[in-house]
Design an enzyme around this catalytic site. Structure first.
Site, PDB file in Angstrom:
ATOM      1  N   ASP A 237       0.820  -1.218   0.000  1.00  0.00           N
ATOM      2  CA  ASP A 237       0.000   0.000   0.000  1.00  0.00           C
ATOM      3  C   ASP A 237       0.854   1.268   0.000  1.00  0.00           C
ATOM      4  O   ASP A 237       1.834   1.370   0.745  1.00  0.00           O
ATOM      5  CB  ASP A 237      -0.874  -0.023   1.260  1.00  0.00           C
ATOM      6  CG  ASP A 237      -1.822   1.159   1.351  1.00  0.00           C
ATOM      7  OD1 ASP A 237      -2.762   1.210   0.543  1.00  0.00           O
ATOM      8  OD2 ASP A 237      -1.620   2.032   2.222  1.00  0.00           O
ATOM      9  N   GLU A 301       1.731  -0.398  -4.882  1.00  0.00           N
ATOM     10  CA  GLU A 301       0.761   0.667  -5.169  1.00  0.00           C
ATOM     11  C   GLU A 301       1.470   2.016  -5.103  1.00  0.00           C
ATOM     12  O   GLU A 301       1.818   2.510  -4.033  1.00  0.00           O
ATOM     13  CB  GLU A 301      -0.398   0.669  -4.172  1.00  0.00           C
ATOM     14  CG  GLU A 301      -1.527   1.566  -4.664  1.00  0.00           C
ATOM     15  CD  GLU A 301      -2.152   2.467  -3.619  1.00  0.00           C
ATOM     16  OE1 GLU A 301      -3.176   3.093  -3.938  1.00  0.00           O
ATOM     17  OE2 GLU A 301      -1.636   2.571  -2.494  1.00  0.00           O
TER      18      GLU A 301
HETATM   19  C1  GLC Z   1      -4.055   3.389  -0.452  1.00  0.00           C
HETATM   20  C2  GLC Z   1      -5.334   2.609  -0.299  1.00  0.00           C
HETATM   21  C3  GLC Z   1      -6.389   3.534   0.239  1.00  0.00           C
HETATM   22  C4  GLC Z   1      -5.954   4.030   1.594  1.00  0.00           C
HETATM   23  C5  GLC Z   1      -4.581   4.682   1.511  1.00  0.00           C
HETATM   24  C6  GLC Z   1      -3.990   4.866   2.856  1.00  0.00           C
HETATM   25  O1  GLC Z   1      -4.158   4.388  -1.392  1.00  0.00           O
HETATM   26  O2  GLC Z   1      -5.685   1.997  -1.503  1.00  0.00           O
HETATM   27  O3  GLC Z   1      -7.635   2.899   0.316  1.00  0.00           O
HETATM   28  O4  GLC Z   1      -6.882   4.932   2.107  1.00  0.00           O
HETATM   29  O5  GLC Z   1      -3.659   3.897   0.787  1.00  0.00           O
HETATM   30  O6  GLC Z   1      -3.630   3.625   3.400  1.00  0.00           O
END
Ligand code: GLC
Ligand code: CA
Length: 566
Positions: A237, A301
């Site tokens: 994440d 991500e």
């Molecule tokens: C990422 C997740 C999102 C979350 C953020 C903070 O972007 O996909 O849902 O709020 O990280 O963890």
């Protein structure tokens, strides 16, 4: 205009590694990727399915999905033909950001079940040949995590330096102008110890200090814990947030920011995002994951422009197998724009890097809402025929659209902090629609978010038996992708817009595939010289039909044509 879409001079796009350079890739797999007998890893040939656990299936009537619910619905994912399930966080959490604020990295929140439920889920999935990918949230913990409670207890606490603490400026204001993604300053004042702590997201999500070796070790240990329990990989994440500049420079203003954009985008995140040291941390994650076998998958991500994103594959050090490519979500749905995107992305991929594509997730408006129900079928064909691992977000396979959320039912903290700009993520997080029964078969209790009004028609049970439904389209496209190696692992050739029709080709050995996607509401014709047969249409009504000179496309129709050359 293209006169011969199949046999025109091959234009191999980009330096996309051996896959793009050499049609004989099957004989010469790239190093480090050969775990399957044919030289490709499962995740290169496979399809990933994202489950947002709160909204997938509730098994105990509290209105919130849980791990046992996922287990009960695994057959849907198997029927669809997916190869792996990525599950968004289910760890103990105060749920300030619905699980992305973790207070215990090695447990299961009672709301979602127990570790025993988790083990059962993994076993059931593995028995069905499905891999399990967890969501790993390394950038920040919950402010209720014991580490942060210790860290904020005193300036001399051994865990003080596990988070990012800074002194106020002489006038008492925050150390710099950095902004939190979900609104307001990224710095929160701690009265008791007289310093600010940094949070890229909510103040309930303090950033861990990845410059501290103890933090790195503790977080790698979290990965080890789940790898030992048999997970097949992680989606990591917000990884571009992992490290911040040590100097408290202000971020510069963003000249492209417009009223209505997220307030956090007023600044270019020059010093708070995408710092060099992030890649050392990623390399450590990758080494650990590789030590459990090369078929463990790491997805990163990092929502970044293509040039910056490429570094997340690793440069001098190992990186992610798949840094998520969100550009289909961010780009205008126009054939020339998408053609250029595919070419730019293919062209930017480093040697040996494997592409991937995404149409939506729990953070972004659903594709059916962005481009409409008819074009969503065209988008599905693109996702499942273009070169690269596809990830499907739950409900996309039904054509689920965003659900309007009445003000009194808003849940997402982003919408609460920054209301009215359409930033809230509840509309794409509403419960999965299983059947026409009460609450769409999601829960016996009151669901945590409203069920879409269309659930009596748009649901798994109705679409399963309708051979022309969106679900049938996804299932048939995934089946075709698995049956046609040219689609899963063939090279990519020449994406281009011929008027409103996006075309591209795939090729493996003597197998040639042409994909033609009509982005318009009108009939279109494109000339093709070499005959081939229709393998699938988005309308699901013509298969095995020969196409000779001219391919006629109906409004909003996409087709895949195949032929084998001597
Ligand atoms: C990422 C997740 C999102 C979350 C953020 C903070 O972007 O996909 O849902 O709020 O990280 O963890
Ligand atoms: Ca439940």
């Amino acid at each position: 205009m293209q006169s011969n879409v199949f046999s025109a001079q091959l234009r191999v796009q980009g330096g996309a590694g051996p896959a793009a350079r050499s049609p004989s890739l099957v004989d010469r797999p790239s190093p480090g990727r050969r775990t399957a007998a044919d030289g490709f890893s499962w995740w290169q040939k496979g399809v990933v399915y994202q489950v947002y656990p709160r909204s997938f299936q509730d098994s105990n009537g509290d209105g919130i999905g849980d791990l046992e619910g996922i287990r009960q619905r695994l057959d849907h994912i198997v029927d669809l033909g997916a190869d792996a399930v990525w599950i968004s966080p289910f760890y103990p959490s105060p749920m300030a950001d619905f699980g992305y604020d973790v207070s215990d990295y090695k447990g299961v929140d009672p709301m979602f079940g127990t570790l025993a439920d988790f083990d059962r889920l993994v076993a059931s999935a593995h028995r069905r040949g499905l891999r399990i990918i967890l969501d790993f949230v390394p950038n920040h913990s919950s402010d209720q995590h014991p580490w942060f409670i210790e860290s904020r207890s005193s300036r001399s606490n051994p865990k003080r330096d596990w988070y990012v603490w800074r002194d106020a400026r002489p006038d008492g204001s925050p150390p710099n102008n950095w902004l939190a993604e979900f609104g307001g300053s990224a710095w929160e004042w701690d009265e008791a110890t007289g310093q600010y702590y940094y949070h890229a997201f909510l103040k309930e999500q303090p950033d861990l200090n990845w410059r501290n070796p103890e933090v790195q070790e503790a977080m790698l240990d979290v990965m080890r814990f789940w790898l030992e329990r048999g997970v097949d990989g992680f989606r990591v994440d917000a990884v571009h947030h992992l490290v911040e500049s040590e100097e408290p420079h202000d971020n510069p203003p963003n000249p492209h920011w417009r009223a209505g954009d997220s307030p956090a985008r007023r600044l270019i995140r020059l010093y708070s995002l995408d710092q060099d040291e992030t890649h050392d941390a990623i390399a450590a994650m990758r080494r650990l994951s590789d030590s459990y076998g090369e078929d463990r998958l790491l997805i990163g991500e990092a929502s970044l422009p293509i040039e910056q994103l490429m570094r997340y594959y690793g440069v001098s050090e190992p990186g992610f197998h798949l840094p998520f490519n969100f550009h289909l979500i961010k780009s205008a749905w126009k054939p020339d724009v998408i053609a250029r995107l595919i070419e730019d992305y293919e062209g930017a991929l480093p040697d040996d890097a494997w592409p991937n594509w995404v149409l939506g997730n729990h953070d972004r408006p659903r594709v059916a809402t962005r481009i409409g129900a008819r074009q969503a079928r065209v988008a599905a064909m693109l996702l499942l025929t273009v070169r690269g691992t596809p990830t499907i977000y739950q409900g996309e396979e039904l054509g689920m659209a965003d659900v309007p959320i009445p003000p009194d039912r808003v849940q997402d903290p982003w919408e609460k902090n920054v209301p009215g700009l359409g930033l809230g993520r509840d509309p794409e997080r509403t419960p999965m629609q299983w059947d026409a029964s009460r609450n769409a078969g999601f829960s016996a209790g009151e669901p945590w978010l409203p069920i879409s009004a269309d659930y009596a028609d748009v649901n798994v049970s109705a679409q399963r038996t309708n051979p022309k439904s969106m679900l049938s389209l996804y299932r048939d496209l995934i089946r075709l992708r698995h049956e046609e190696p040219a689609l899963s692992v063939g090279i990519h050739l020449a994406a281009e817009a011929i008027g409103p029709v996006l075309t591209f080709r795939r090729q493996l050995g003597n197998r040639r595939i042409l994909v033609a996607l009509n982005f318009s509401r009108d009939r279109q014709e494109i000339p093709i010289n070499a005959p081939g047969e229709v393998l699938i249409s988005t309308h699901l009504d013509r298969i095995d039909v020969q196409v000779a000179d001219v391919l006629r496309l109906r409004p909003n129709e996409g087709v895949v044509i195949g032929k084998t050359v001597e």
